[in-house]
Design a protein around this motif. Structure first.
Motif, short mmCIF file in Angstrom:
data_model
loop_
_atom_site.label_atom_id
_atom_site.label_comp_id
_atom_site.label_asym_id
_atom_site.label_seq_id
_atom_site.Cartn_x
_atom_site.Cartn_y
_atom_site.Cartn_z
N VAL A 1 99.41 73.62 96.71
CA VAL A 1 99.04 75.01 96.89
C VAL A 1 98.68 75.68 95.56
N ASP A 2 99.55 75.53 94.57
CA ASP A 2 99.32 76.22 93.30
C ASP A 2 98.08 75.72 92.58
N ALA A 3 97.86 74.41 92.60
CA ALA A 3 96.68 73.83 91.94
C ALA A 3 95.40 74.31 92.62
N VAL A 4 95.41 74.35 93.95
CA VAL A 4 94.22 74.79 94.68
C VAL A 4 93.99 76.28 94.45
N ALA A 5 95.06 77.06 94.46
CA ALA A 5 94.93 78.50 94.22
C ALA A 5 94.33 78.76 92.84
N GLU A 6 94.82 78.06 91.86
CA GLU A 6 94.33 78.26 90.49
C GLU A 6 92.87 77.84 90.36
N ALA A 7 92.53 76.70 90.92
CA ALA A 7 91.17 76.18 90.77
C ALA A 7 90.15 76.92 91.62
N SER A 8 90.56 77.39 92.80
CA SER A 8 89.61 77.99 93.74
C SER A 8 89.57 79.51 93.68
N GLY A 9 90.64 80.10 93.18
CA GLY A 9 90.72 81.56 93.18
C GLY A 9 91.21 82.14 94.50
N VAL A 10 91.58 81.28 95.43
CA VAL A 10 92.10 81.74 96.72
C VAL A 10 93.60 81.97 96.57
N ASP A 11 94.08 83.06 97.13
CA ASP A 11 95.48 83.45 97.02
C ASP A 11 96.41 82.34 97.54
N ALA A 12 97.44 82.03 96.75
CA ALA A 12 98.38 80.97 97.10
C ALA A 12 99.10 81.24 98.41
N GLU A 13 99.41 82.49 98.71
CA GLU A 13 100.09 82.82 99.96
C GLU A 13 99.24 82.47 101.17
N ARG A 14 97.94 82.72 101.08
CA ARG A 14 97.02 82.39 102.18
C ARG A 14 96.93 80.87 102.35
N LEU A 15 96.88 80.15 101.22
CA LEU A 15 96.82 78.69 101.28
C LEU A 15 98.09 78.10 101.88
N ALA A 16 99.23 78.65 101.48
CA ALA A 16 100.51 78.18 102.03
C ALA A 16 100.58 78.46 103.53
N ALA A 17 100.09 79.61 103.95
CA ALA A 17 100.08 79.94 105.38
C ALA A 17 99.19 78.96 106.15
N VAL B 1 83.18 81.32 103.82
CA VAL B 1 82.59 80.01 103.56
C VAL B 1 82.67 79.71 102.07
N GLU B 2 82.48 80.73 101.24
CA GLU B 2 82.57 80.55 99.79
C GLU B 2 83.97 80.13 99.38
N GLU B 3 85.00 80.75 99.96
CA GLU B 3 86.37 80.35 99.65
C GLU B 3 86.64 78.92 100.11
N ALA B 4 86.16 78.59 101.29
CA ALA B 4 86.35 77.22 101.80
C ALA B 4 85.70 76.21 100.88
N ALA B 5 84.49 76.51 100.42
CA ALA B 5 83.80 75.61 99.49
C ALA B 5 84.61 75.46 98.20
N GLY B 6 85.20 76.54 97.73
CA GLY B 6 86.04 76.48 96.53
C GLY B 6 87.26 75.61 96.73
N VAL B 7 87.86 75.68 97.91
CA VAL B 7 89.02 74.84 98.21
C VAL B 7 88.60 73.37 98.29
N PHE B 8 87.53 73.10 99.03
CA PHE B 8 87.06 71.72 99.14
C PHE B 8 86.72 71.14 97.77
N ALA B 9 86.15 71.95 96.91
CA ALA B 9 85.71 71.48 95.60
C ALA B 9 86.87 71.01 94.71
N VAL B 10 88.08 71.41 95.03
CA VAL B 10 89.24 70.99 94.24
C VAL B 10 89.47 69.48 94.41
N SER B 11 89.10 68.97 95.56
CA SER B 11 89.27 67.55 95.84
C SER B 11 88.11 66.74 95.29
N ASP B 12 88.41 65.56 94.79
CA ASP B 12 87.36 64.66 94.31
C ASP B 12 86.50 64.13 95.45
#
Length: 143
Positions: free
Chosen positions: A34-50, A61-72
């Motif tokens: 959660v924390d790594a994705v929040a930091e890299a994507s800019g999406v709030d950690a609480e929303r990711l944890a939920a 869609v932009e937030e989703a792309a940011g989350v997906f982009a964290v993964s190789d």
């Protein structure tokens, strides 16, 4: 994932498509943390944890792309967004749908100008909106 073709639009609903997107996002967050994705994507950690806890969380869609982009396993966010938008426009072309027909097919929930702006990225589009639009386009596509 977001640009993958819907193989049988009659066998799934727009809600099924959205749930599939959310499940894929949750897998990325679980794998990367959660924390790594929040930091890299800019999406709030609480929303990711939920999301990981199975709650319904609305992402753009932009937030989703940011989350997906964290993964190789996924392209960078900008590349994914371009792919999503290009693919949606190509699918609309194949289905011979313009934004007026798309708005009508979606029950006039959106006006054509709003849909065009969302598709072009000039106005935010939620993952739920994208799933509805993409599912409708797939259901109209003869291929």
């Amino acid at each position: 994932m977001l640009a993958d073709e819907i193989q049988d639009a009659e066998a799934v609903t727009a809600e099924d498509v959205r749930a599939e997107y959310e499940a894929a996002l949750a897998r990325v967050v679980e794998a990367e943390g959660v924390d790594a994705v929040a930091e890299a994507s800019g999406v709030d950690a609480e929303r990711l944890a939920a999301l990981v806890d199975g709650e319904r969380v609305e992402f753009t869609v932009e937030e989703a792309a940011g989350v997906f982009a964290v993964s190789d396993d996924w392209p960078d966010a900008e590349g994914l967004l371009l792919e999503v938008r290009d693919n949606l426009m190509l699918q609309m072309s194949s289905a011979v749908l313009d934004v007026e027909a798309l708005a009508s097919g979606l029950g006039d929930e959106f006006d054509p100008k709003e849909i065009q702006q969302k598709i072009e990225g000039r106005q935010p589009m939620t993952l739920g909106e994208y799933a509805r639009i993409y599912h409708h386009v797939a259901s109209e596509n003869p291929y």
